[in-house]
Design an enzyme around this catalytic site. Structure first.
Site, PDB file in Angstrom:
ATOM      1  N   CYS A  79       0.732  -1.238   0.069  1.00 29.98           N
ATOM      2  CA  CYS A  79      -0.078   0.056   0.050  1.00 29.98           C
ATOM      3  C   CYS A  79       0.728   1.338  -0.129  1.00 29.98           C
ATOM      4  O   CYS A  79       1.594   1.626  -0.975  1.00 29.98           O
ATOM      5  CB  CYS A  79      -0.913  -0.033   1.129  1.00 29.98           C
ATOM      6  SG  CYS A  79      -2.485   0.759   0.885  1.00 29.98           S
ATOM      7  N   HIS A 175      -3.461  -5.035   1.624  1.00 25.06           N
ATOM      8  CA  HIS A 175      -2.963  -4.956   3.061  1.00 25.06           C
ATOM      9  C   HIS A 175      -2.800  -6.728   3.168  1.00 25.06           C
ATOM     10  O   HIS A 175      -3.622  -7.173   4.157  1.00 25.06           O
ATOM     11  CB  HIS A 175      -3.373  -4.448   4.199  1.00 25.06           C
ATOM     12  CG  HIS A 175      -3.553  -3.042   4.066  1.00 25.06           C
ATOM     13  ND1 HIS A 175      -2.673  -2.236   4.751  1.00 25.06           N
ATOM     14  CD2 HIS A 175      -4.153  -1.956   3.456  1.00 25.06           C
ATOM     15  CE1 HIS A 175      -2.409  -0.887   4.638  1.00 25.06           C
ATOM     16  NE2 HIS A 175      -3.487  -0.716   3.754  1.00 25.06           N
ATOM     17  N   GLU A 177      -1.281  -8.006   5.516  1.00 24.77           N
ATOM     18  CA  GLU A 177      -0.963  -8.134   6.931  1.00 24.77           C
ATOM     19  C   GLU A 177      -1.997  -8.098   7.802  1.00 24.77           C
ATOM     20  O   GLU A 177      -2.213  -8.422   9.116  1.00 24.77           O
ATOM     21  CB  GLU A 177      -0.010  -7.273   7.456  1.00 24.77           C
ATOM     22  CG  GLU A 177      -0.551  -5.965   7.693  1.00 24.77           C
ATOM     23  CD  GLU A 177      -0.827  -4.990   6.395  1.00 24.77           C
ATOM     24  OE1 GLU A 177      -0.716  -5.634   5.197  1.00 24.77           O
ATOM     25  OE2 GLU A 177      -1.188  -3.835   6.843  1.00 24.77           O
TER      26      GLU A 177
HETATM   27  N1  GLN Z   1      -3.361   6.170   0.294  1.00 25.01           N
HETATM   28  C1  GLN Z   1      -2.356   6.356   1.367  1.00 25.01           C
HETATM   29  C2  GLN Z   1      -1.101   6.951   0.737  1.00 25.01           C
HETATM   30  O1  GLN Z   1      -1.034   7.683  -0.103  1.00 25.01           O
HETATM   31  C3  GLN Z   1      -2.047   4.519   1.472  1.00 25.01           C
HETATM   32  C4  GLN Z   1      -3.081   3.922   2.072  1.00 25.01           C
HETATM   33  C5  GLN Z   1      -2.701   2.825   2.775  1.00 25.01           C
HETATM   34  O2  GLN Z   1      -1.485   2.537   2.979  1.00 25.01           O
HETATM   35  N2  GLN Z   1      -3.430   2.143   3.335  1.00 25.01           N
HETATM   36  O3  GLN Z   1      -0.230   7.179   1.644  1.00 25.01           O
END
Ligand code: GLN
Length: 192
Positions: A79, A175, A177
Site C-alpha cells: 500500500c 494489506h 498483513e
Molecule cells: N493512500 C495512502 C497514501 O497515499 C496509502 C493507504 C494505505 O497505505 N492504506 O499513503
C-alpha cells in the site's frame, strides 16, 4: 533464521511484525540506520506515504534505504510502501517523492477514499485464493514488461495488477498483513 526488518516510522507496523514472526523470522522494527544495516530484507508497511516519506528524511534513513535498494535488498512494499517504491506517483502531493525502484506508476487513492475500502478474494499465482483488504489503496496504472504480475483485480474499470514482483522488489496495493493469512509473507521470505 532470516533477519527481516519492518520500517517502523508510521503505519501498520505491528501486524507485519506479528505475521513475519509467526513464520519464524527474526524481525527488527527499523527506525535507525543501524537497525536497517542489520537486516537482510525489509517490509515497507501501509500507512500514509507522505508521512512515511517525511519521516524517512528526518530519521536519516532516506539515503541509506535508497542505497540498499540499489544493492538489491529484497523489499516488500504494501500500500503506502508500494507508493514509496514506485517509479511514478500519479495524483500525489505536489512535493511527493518516491524511490523510483519499482517500474510501476501508481495512482494514489486509485480505489477511492477511506469510505470506499473493501475486502475481496484475489487469485494469486502459485498460491490460489488470498484475501485482499484495500484501504485508500494505490492503483497500478502502468508497468513495464519485466514486472511480473502475480495478481490482478477488475474493480469496475478493467484489470489492474494488485500484486507485482520485479526481481528483488515486491509490491501489493492491498494489506496482506490484516487478514491472518501469512502465505504472501511466506512467499517473500522464501525469495530472500
Ligand atoms: N493512500 C495512502 C497514501 O497515499 C496509502 C493507504 C494505505 O497505505 N492504506 O499513503
Amino acid at each position: 533464521m532470516r533477519r527481516v526488518g519492518v520500517l517502523a516510522l508510521q503505519g501498520d507496523v505491528g501486524e507485519h511484525v506479528a505475521t513475519l514472526a509467526s513464520l519464524g523470522a527474526d524481525v527488527v522494527k527499523v527506525r535507525t540506520v543501524e537497525q536497517l544495516d542489520s537486516v537482510e530484507a525489509l517490509v515497507l508497511p501501509g500507512g500514509e506515504s507522505t508521512t512515511i516519506a517525511h519521516l524517512l528524511g528526518t530519521s536519516g534513513l532516506k539515503d541509506e534505504l535508497g542505497a540498499r535498494l540499489k544493492d538489491e535488498m529484497p523489499v516488500f512494499g504494501t500500500c503506502a510502501g508500494l507508493i514509496l517504491l514506485s517509479d511514478e506517483v500519479v495524483d500525489g502531493r505536489a512535493d511527493q517523492w518516491s524511490y523510483g525502484a519499482l517500474a510501476v506508476a501508481v495512482r494514489r487513492n486509485g480505489y477511492g477514499r477511506q469510505i470506499a475500502s473493501f475486502e475481496t478474494s484475489l487469485d494469486v499465482k502459485g498460491l490460489g485464493r488470498v484475501p485482499g483488504v484495500f484501504i485508500r489503496a494505490p492503483k497500478i496504472e502502468r508497468w513495464t514488461d519485466d514486472v511480473e504480475v502475480l495478481a490482478s483485480l477488475d474493480h469496475g474499470d478493467g484489470e489492474h495488477p494488485v500484486l507485482v514482483r520485479h526481481g528483488h522488489l515486491w509490491g501489493a496495493s492491498f494489506h496482506p498483513e490484516l487478514t491472518g493469512d501469512s502465505r504472501l509473507h511466506g512467499l517473500f521470505l522464501d525469495s530472500i
